[in-house]
Write a protein that holds these residues in place. Structure first.
Motif, PDB file in Angstrom:
ATOM      1  N   MET A  69       0.814  -1.210   0.000  1.00 28.80           N
ATOM      2  CA  MET A  69       0.000   0.000   0.000  1.00 28.80           C
ATOM      3  C   MET A  69       0.853   1.267   0.000  1.00 28.80           C
ATOM      4  O   MET A  69       0.475   2.275  -0.618  1.00 28.80           O
ATOM      5  CB  MET A  69      -0.941   0.001   1.208  1.00 28.80           C
ATOM      6  CG  MET A  69      -2.126  -0.927   1.069  1.00 28.80           C
ATOM      7  SD  MET A  69      -3.184  -0.510  -0.336  1.00 28.80           S
ATOM      8  CE  MET A  69      -3.864   1.065   0.182  1.00 28.80           C
ATOM      9  N   VAL A  70       1.995   1.243   0.681  1.00 22.43           N
ATOM     10  CA  VAL A  70       2.892   2.407   0.655  1.00 22.43           C
ATOM     11  C   VAL A  70       3.353   2.684  -0.777  1.00 22.43           C
ATOM     12  O   VAL A  70       3.389   3.843  -1.227  1.00 22.43           O
ATOM     13  CB  VAL A  70       4.100   2.185   1.586  1.00 22.43           C
ATOM     14  CG1 VAL A  70       5.192   3.212   1.314  1.00 22.43           C
ATOM     15  CG2 VAL A  70       3.671   2.284   3.041  1.00 22.43           C
ATOM     16  N   LEU A  71       3.701   1.638  -1.523  1.00 27.04           N
ATOM     17  CA  LEU A  71       4.122   1.807  -2.914  1.00 27.04           C
ATOM     18  C   LEU A  71       2.985   2.364  -3.771  1.00 27.04           C
ATOM     19  O   LEU A  71       3.195   3.233  -4.619  1.00 27.04           O
ATOM     20  CB  LEU A  71       4.602   0.466  -3.481  1.00 27.04           C
ATOM     21  CG  LEU A  71       5.896  -0.088  -2.875  1.00 27.04           C
ATOM     22  CD1 LEU A  71       6.195  -1.483  -3.439  1.00 27.04           C
ATOM     23  CD2 LEU A  71       7.070   0.840  -3.155  1.00 27.04           C
ATOM     24  N   VAL A  72       1.765   1.867  -3.547  1.00 22.17           N
ATOM     25  CA  VAL A  72       0.613   2.343  -4.320  1.00 22.17           C
ATOM     26  C   VAL A  72       0.326   3.811  -4.006  1.00 22.17           C
ATOM     27  O   VAL A  72       0.141   4.634  -4.912  1.00 22.17           O
ATOM     28  CB  VAL A  72      -0.634   1.480  -4.011  1.00 22.17           C
ATOM     29  CG1 VAL A  72      -1.885   2.107  -4.631  1.00 22.17           C
ATOM     30  CG2 VAL A  72      -0.448   0.063  -4.526  1.00 22.17           C
ATOM     31  N   ILE A  73       0.309   4.151  -2.706  1.00 21.53           N
ATOM     32  CA  ILE A  73      -0.034   5.526  -2.297  1.00 21.53           C
ATOM     33  C   ILE A  73       0.988   6.530  -2.806  1.00 21.53           C
ATOM     34  O   ILE A  73       0.638   7.567  -3.374  1.00 21.53           O
ATOM     35  CB  ILE A  73      -0.154   5.611  -0.762  1.00 21.53           C
ATOM     36  CG1 ILE A  73      -1.332   4.769  -0.275  1.00 21.53           C
ATOM     37  CG2 ILE A  73      -0.321   7.060  -0.309  1.00 21.53           C
ATOM     38  CD1 ILE A  73      -1.277   4.468   1.207  1.00 21.53           C
ATOM     39  N   THR A  74       2.269   6.229  -2.597  1.00 31.01           N
ATOM     40  CA  THR A  74       3.309   7.184  -3.016  1.00 31.01           C
ATOM     41  C   THR A  74       3.460   7.223  -4.533  1.00 31.01           C
ATOM     42  O   THR A  74       3.642   8.300  -5.113  1.00 31.01           O
ATOM     43  CB  THR A  74       4.653   6.829  -2.372  1.00 31.01           C
ATOM     44  OG1 THR A  74       4.983   5.448  -2.666  1.00 31.01           O
ATOM     45  CG2 THR A  74       4.601   7.009  -0.870  1.00 31.01           C
ATOM     46  N   GLY A  75       3.374   6.063  -5.193  1.00 32.82           N
ATOM     47  CA  GLY A  75       3.537   6.029  -6.651  1.00 32.82           C
ATOM     48  C   GLY A  75       2.390   6.701  -7.371  1.00 32.82           C
ATOM     49  O   GLY A  75       2.590   7.638  -8.162  1.00 32.82           O
ATOM     50  N   VAL A  76       1.163   6.248  -7.090  1.00 34.39           N
ATOM     51  CA  VAL A  76      -0.013   6.834  -7.749  1.00 34.39           C
ATOM     52  C   VAL A  76      -0.206   8.276  -7.290  1.00 34.39           C
ATOM     53  O   VAL A  76      -0.562   9.153  -8.094  1.00 34.39           O
ATOM     54  CB  VAL A  76      -1.261   5.990  -7.448  1.00 34.39           C
ATOM     55  CG1 VAL A  76      -2.504   6.642  -8.035  1.00 34.39           C
ATOM     56  CG2 VAL A  76      -1.108   4.580  -7.991  1.00 34.39           C
ATOM     57  N   GLY A  77       0.027   8.536  -5.994  1.00 32.00           N
ATOM     58  CA  GLY A  77      -0.115   9.899  -5.484  1.00 32.00           C
ATOM     59  C   GLY A  77       0.807  10.879  -6.176  1.00 32.00           C
ATOM     60  O   GLY A  77       0.417  12.022  -6.476  1.00 32.00           O
ATOM     61  N   ALA A  78       2.043  10.462  -6.450  1.00 30.97           N
ATOM     62  CA  ALA A  78       2.999  11.345  -7.131  1.00 30.97           C
ATOM     63  C   ALA A  78       2.513  11.668  -8.544  1.00 30.97           C
ATOM     64  O   ALA A  78       2.592  12.822  -8.996  1.00 30.97           O
ATOM     65  CB  ALA A  78       4.374  10.691  -7.183  1.00 30.97           C
TER      66      ALA A  78
END
Length: 211
Positions: A26-35
């Protein structure tokens, strides 16, 4: 004896990793998609007079979403859980001067609070019966319990109510269609990538209780 100890260690290791795996994903999804959504928003909101306020809400949402998935206990997770609910209200009703937009934000906020009440009750039951609200503590407490017991079943149903509200599932889905009133990047961030997956994340993180 030494071989037996090594075998136990090797068998126990995957369960430790699996407890943290949903958080890492979830950290990868949040930071990647969020960026990516932040980058798109720079151009999308360039002519909007409330440009600074928009990015303040957007970054606050990402902060609370990361707090939700990185917390090691139910109270910390719940702070992030409530935070993303607040930010969804602020972002969905971002253009609040239009009544329909303001109403859409309020609907999302109220419906999510119904689900969150279930998580609060589940936390009270956990602490009353197991005297801990730490993820690992709860996982250890449920190991010796009989399957399908009344307490475990009640806690699972209450937690599932919270997940249903956050992931916009029946019957708490009614906030999602109106939530498109916010800016398009908000819909991409909240409804497609992060917040609606928080319910799935919570069930995966609490797999020991549901099992």
């Amino acid at each position: 004896m030494d071989c037996h100890a090594v075998f136990i260690t090797n068998v126990a290791a995957p369960s430790t990793v699996s407890l943290e795996l949903p958080s890492m994903v979830m950290v990868l999804v949040i930071t990647g998609v969020g960026a990516l959504i932040h980058l798109f928003s720079v151009g999308y909101m360039a002519t909007d007079r409330q440009y600074p306020r928009y990015f303040m809400y957007l970054n606050l949402f990402v902060f609370f979403m990361l707090l939700l998935v990185l917390g090691s206990s139910y109270p910390v997770m719940f702070i992030g859980w409530e935070g993303v609910g607040l930010c969804s209200y602020l972002l969905i009703g971002f253009w609040f001067s239009v009544k329909a937009n303001a109403d859409a934000g309020k609907k999302a906020f109220i419906v999510n609070r119904i689900g969150d009440f279930g998580i609060l009750l589940a936390m009270f039951l956990m602490f009353a019966n197991w005297h801990t609200l730490d993820f690992r503590g709860v996982q250890e407490a449920v190991q010796g319990l009989p399957m399908g017991g009344a307490i475990v079943t009640t806690i699972c149903l209450l937690l599932f109510l919270g997940c249903t509200g956050k992931s916009a599932q029946i019957p708490l889905y009614i906030w999602l269609p109106d939530a498109m009133a916010g800016p398009t990047p908000v819909s991409a961030l909240i409804h497609a990538a992060t917040m609606v997956t928080a319910g799935v994340y919570l069930i995966a993180r609490m797999n020991a209780i549901f099992e």
